[in-house]
Enzyme design. Structure first.
Site, PDB file in Angstrom:
ATOM      1  N   GLY A  13      -2.574  -0.970   5.501  1.00 13.82           N
ATOM      2  CA  GLY A  13      -3.601  -0.248   4.540  1.00 13.82           C
ATOM      3  C   GLY A  13      -3.189  -0.374   3.282  1.00 13.82           C
ATOM      4  N   ASP A  63      -7.362  -5.175  11.829  1.00 14.59           N
ATOM      5  CA  ASP A  63      -7.315  -3.643  12.256  1.00 14.59           C
ATOM      6  C   ASP A  63      -6.409  -3.366  12.901  1.00 14.59           C
ATOM      7  OD1 ASP A  63      -8.024  -1.419  13.563  1.00 14.59           O
ATOM      8  OD2 ASP A  63     -10.254  -2.236  14.155  1.00 14.59           O
ATOM      9  N   VAL A  64      -5.526  -2.386  12.506  1.00 17.75           N
ATOM     10  CA  VAL A  64      -4.327  -2.145  13.223  1.00 17.75           C
ATOM     11  C   VAL A  64      -4.609  -1.635  14.298  1.00 17.75           C
ATOM     12  CG1 VAL A  64      -3.027  -1.862  10.935  1.00 17.75           C
ATOM     13  CG2 VAL A  64      -4.186   0.184  11.970  1.00 17.75           C
ATOM     14  N   SER A 142       1.592  13.801   7.013  1.00 15.75           N
ATOM     15  CA  SER A 142       0.523  14.351   6.009  1.00 15.75           C
ATOM     16  C   SER A 142       1.012  15.895   6.282  1.00 15.75           C
ATOM     17  CB  SER A 142      -0.809  14.205   6.221  1.00 15.75           C
ATOM     18  OG  SER A 142      -1.509  15.181   5.713  1.00 15.75           O
ATOM     19  N   TYR A 154      -7.338  14.501  12.712  1.00 17.43           N
ATOM     20  CA  TYR A 154      -6.205  13.976  11.739  1.00 17.43           C
ATOM     21  C   TYR A 154      -4.884  14.665  11.593  1.00 17.43           C
ATOM     22  CZ  TYR A 154      -4.475  12.410   7.001  1.00 17.43           C
ATOM     23  OH  TYR A 154      -4.007  12.005   5.749  1.00 17.43           O
ATOM     24  N   ALA A 157      -3.005  13.563  14.743  1.00 16.23           N
ATOM     25  CA  ALA A 157      -2.417  12.472  14.590  1.00 16.23           C
ATOM     26  C   ALA A 157      -1.144  12.354  13.794  1.00 16.23           C
ATOM     27  CB  ALA A 157      -3.720  11.374  13.885  1.00 16.23           C
ATOM     28  N   LYS A 158      -1.242  13.082  12.626  1.00 13.44           N
ATOM     29  CA  LYS A 158      -0.251  13.348  11.717  1.00 13.44           C
ATOM     30  C   LYS A 158       0.967  14.037  12.180  1.00 13.44           C
ATOM     31  CE  LYS A 158      -1.607  10.778   8.276  1.00 13.44           C
ATOM     32  NZ  LYS A 158      -1.135   9.177   8.126  1.00 13.44           N
TER      33      LYS A 158
HETATM   34  P1  NAP Z   1      -6.949   5.239   1.282  1.00 17.91           P
HETATM   35  O1  NAP Z   1      -7.161   5.273  -0.071  1.00 17.91           O
HETATM   36  O2  NAP Z   1      -8.498   5.598   2.151  1.00 17.91           O
HETATM   37  O3  NAP Z   1      -6.462   3.830   1.850  1.00 17.91           O
HETATM   38  C1  NAP Z   1      -6.268   3.513   3.322  1.00 17.91           C
HETATM   39  C2  NAP Z   1      -6.365   1.964   3.560  1.00 17.91           C
HETATM   40  O4  NAP Z   1      -6.122   1.974   4.759  1.00 17.91           O
HETATM   41  C3  NAP Z   1      -7.694   1.553   3.237  1.00 17.91           C
HETATM   42  O5  NAP Z   1      -7.197   0.484   2.329  1.00 17.91           O
HETATM   43  C4  NAP Z   1      -7.997   1.220   4.461  1.00 17.91           C
HETATM   44  O6  NAP Z   1      -9.038   0.063   4.487  1.00 17.91           O
HETATM   45  C5  NAP Z   1      -6.953   1.122   5.358  1.00 17.91           C
HETATM   46  N1  NAP Z   1      -7.441   0.976   6.702  1.00 17.91           N
HETATM   47  C6  NAP Z   1      -8.214   2.099   7.351  1.00 17.91           C
HETATM   48  N2  NAP Z   1      -8.303   1.694   8.613  1.00 17.91           N
HETATM   49  C7  NAP Z   1      -7.332   0.570   8.834  1.00 17.91           C
HETATM   50  C8  NAP Z   1      -7.631  -0.109  10.026  1.00 17.91           C
HETATM   51  N3  NAP Z   1      -8.051   0.115  11.221  1.00 17.91           N
HETATM   52  N4  NAP Z   1      -6.626  -1.327   9.931  1.00 17.91           N
HETATM   53  C9  NAP Z   1      -6.200  -1.916   8.717  1.00 17.91           C
HETATM   54  N5  NAP Z   1      -6.346  -0.889   7.538  1.00 17.91           N
HETATM   55  C10 NAP Z   1      -7.042   0.255   7.579  1.00 17.91           C
HETATM   56  O7  NAP Z   1      -5.928   6.232   1.771  1.00 17.91           O
HETATM   57  P2  NAP Z   1      -4.656   6.703   1.037  1.00 17.91           P
HETATM   58  O8  NAP Z   1      -5.044   8.172   0.453  1.00 17.91           O
HETATM   59  O9  NAP Z   1      -4.038   5.645   0.418  1.00 17.91           O
HETATM   60  O10 NAP Z   1      -4.089   7.387   2.282  1.00 17.91           O
HETATM   61  C11 NAP Z   1      -2.721   6.390   2.880  1.00 17.91           C
HETATM   62  C12 NAP Z   1      -1.908   6.938   3.887  1.00 17.91           C
HETATM   63  O11 NAP Z   1      -1.454   8.263   3.415  1.00 17.91           O
HETATM   64  C13 NAP Z   1      -3.034   7.584   5.108  1.00 17.91           C
HETATM   65  O12 NAP Z   1      -2.352   7.095   6.169  1.00 17.91           O
HETATM   66  C14 NAP Z   1      -3.177   8.785   4.895  1.00 17.91           C
HETATM   67  O13 NAP Z   1      -3.524   9.723   6.083  1.00 17.91           O
HETATM   68  C15 NAP Z   1      -1.906   9.266   4.406  1.00 17.91           C
HETATM   69  N6  NAP Z   1      -2.076  10.580   3.486  1.00 17.91           N
HETATM   70  C16 NAP Z   1      -2.837  10.532   2.362  1.00 17.91           C
HETATM   71  C17 NAP Z   1      -2.805  11.876   1.560  1.00 17.91           C
HETATM   72  C18 NAP Z   1      -3.596  11.794   0.337  1.00 17.91           C
HETATM   73  O14 NAP Z   1      -3.660  12.913  -0.351  1.00 17.91           O
HETATM   74  N7  NAP Z   1      -4.360  10.691  -0.200  1.00 17.91           N
HETATM   75  C19 NAP Z   1      -2.181  12.693   2.073  1.00 17.91           C
HETATM   76  C20 NAP Z   1      -1.239  12.781   3.132  1.00 17.91           C
HETATM   77  C21 NAP Z   1      -1.182  11.637   3.855  1.00 17.91           C
HETATM   78  P3  NAP Z   1     -10.625   0.198   3.905  1.00 17.91           P
HETATM   79  O15 NAP Z   1     -10.623   0.816   2.731  1.00 17.91           O
HETATM   80  O16 NAP Z   1     -11.170  -1.195   4.269  1.00 17.91           O
HETATM   81  O17 NAP Z   1     -11.333   1.281   5.058  1.00 17.91           O
END
Ligand code: NAP
Length: 253
Positions: A13, A63-64, A142, A154, A157-158
């Site tokens: 990601g 795709d992971v 998360s 979600y 999963a988390k």
């Molecule tokens: P984000 O900006 O949506 O980035 C997620 C990335 O994962 C995107 O580049 C996406 O690609 C990629 N991805 C999605 N499905 C995939 C797959 N099947 N195979 C490979 N890559 C894939 O999210 P983020 O906010 O940076 O979050 C990163 C992690 O932190 C996630 O696990 C999220 O649940 C966790 N998290 C985030 C927050 C928050 O507040 N932002 C809080 C708690 C936890 P595409 O764009 O092409 O779909």
């Protein structure tokens, strides 16, 4: 040259948001970094930026949640950069809805990326770590693991990521491999911007409202998470394993 000069890290990601910041930070720490993402163009660009800054990196589209794609990507990383001994399972999606409206597809998609994806990536990578008798796994959980309205998929999963992490720590510890989870609170990325849009509020208003509820009175940034990852994958963190670190600007339980 830093301690981690010869080590190879995989970040899933890594096309944007937290994953992209983690990849940049690990490159700055001296790791060769494989940036993996569904969005191949983004990770190729991210890898090029690291290389033009003097680092070592490749971008790989995958795709992971697809076994064959994961196996092929990890093999390619090992061939092009060397044995991957650091894995950051960060790829994630949200498909929010209240339970009575949640579809089978929304459930399966979220569990598929976070849990199945982390399982596949870890199974494919751990053999390099156990061979080297050294490894670091960091899984993105998360604060939603503690429960969050509209996120049964979600949050399940988390929470699952936390059990997955603790079990990895138990199984792989004797090989010099640590496994930890980071549970971020509100981090300003496209993911939280999409939530604001779904709720019909501006992202600025959404962030301001969230900041008021956070003890340090601000929302988090991708760099807040990248800095925590940097510690957990360091040599010095070798006695920290099976932990869930809430990076949320205040306590969570
Ligand atoms: P984000 O900006 O949506 O980035 C997620 C990335 O994962 C995107 O580049 C996406 O690609 C990629 N991805 C999605 N499905 C995939 C797959 N099947 N195979 C490979 N890559 C894939 O999210 P983020 O906010 O940076 O979050 C990163 C992690 O932190 C996630 O696990 C999220 O649940 C966790 N998290 C985030 C927050 C928050 O507040 N932002 C809080 C708690 C936890 P595409 O764009 O092409 O779909």
């Amino acid at each position: 040259m830093t301690e981690s000069h010869s080590r190879v890290a995989i970040v899933t990601g890594a096309g944007q948001g937290i994953g992209a910041a983690v990849a940049r930070k690990l490159a700055a720490d001296g790791f060769a970094v494989a940036l993996l993402d569904l969005n191949e163009a983004n990770v190729k660009q991210g890898a090029e930026a690291i290389v033009s800054g003097g680092g070592k990196a490749i971008g790989v589209g995958l795709d992971v949640s697809d076994t064959e794609q994961v196996e092929a990507a990890v093999t390619r990383v090992a061939e092009e950069l060397g044995a991957p001994t650091v894995l950051i399972n960060n790829a994630g999606i949200t498909r929010d809805n209240l339970i009575f409206k949640m579809t089978d597809q929304d459930w399966d998609a979220v569990l598929g990326v976070h849990l199945r994806g982390s399982f596949l990536m870890t199974r494919a990578t751990q053999k390099y770590m156990t061979q080297q008798k050294w490894g670091r796994i960091v899984n993105l959980s998360s604060t939603s693991a503690l429960g969050n309205r509209g996120q049964v998929n979600y949050s399940a999963a988390k929470a699952g990521m936390q059990g997955f992490t603790k079990t990895l720590a138990i199984e792989l510890g004797k090989f010099g491999v640590t496994a930890n989870a980071i549970a971020p609170g509100f981090i300003a990325t496209d993911m939280t911007a999409a939530t604001a849009e779904r709720l019909g509020v501006s992202f600025d208003d959404f962030k301001a409202a969230a900041a008021k509820e956070i003890p340090v009175q601000r929302v988090g940034t991708p760099d807040d998470i990248a800095n925590t990852v940097s510690f957990l994958v360091s040599e010095g963190a070798g006695f920290v394993s099976g932990q869930v670190i809430y990076v949320a600007g205040g306590p969570k339980d």
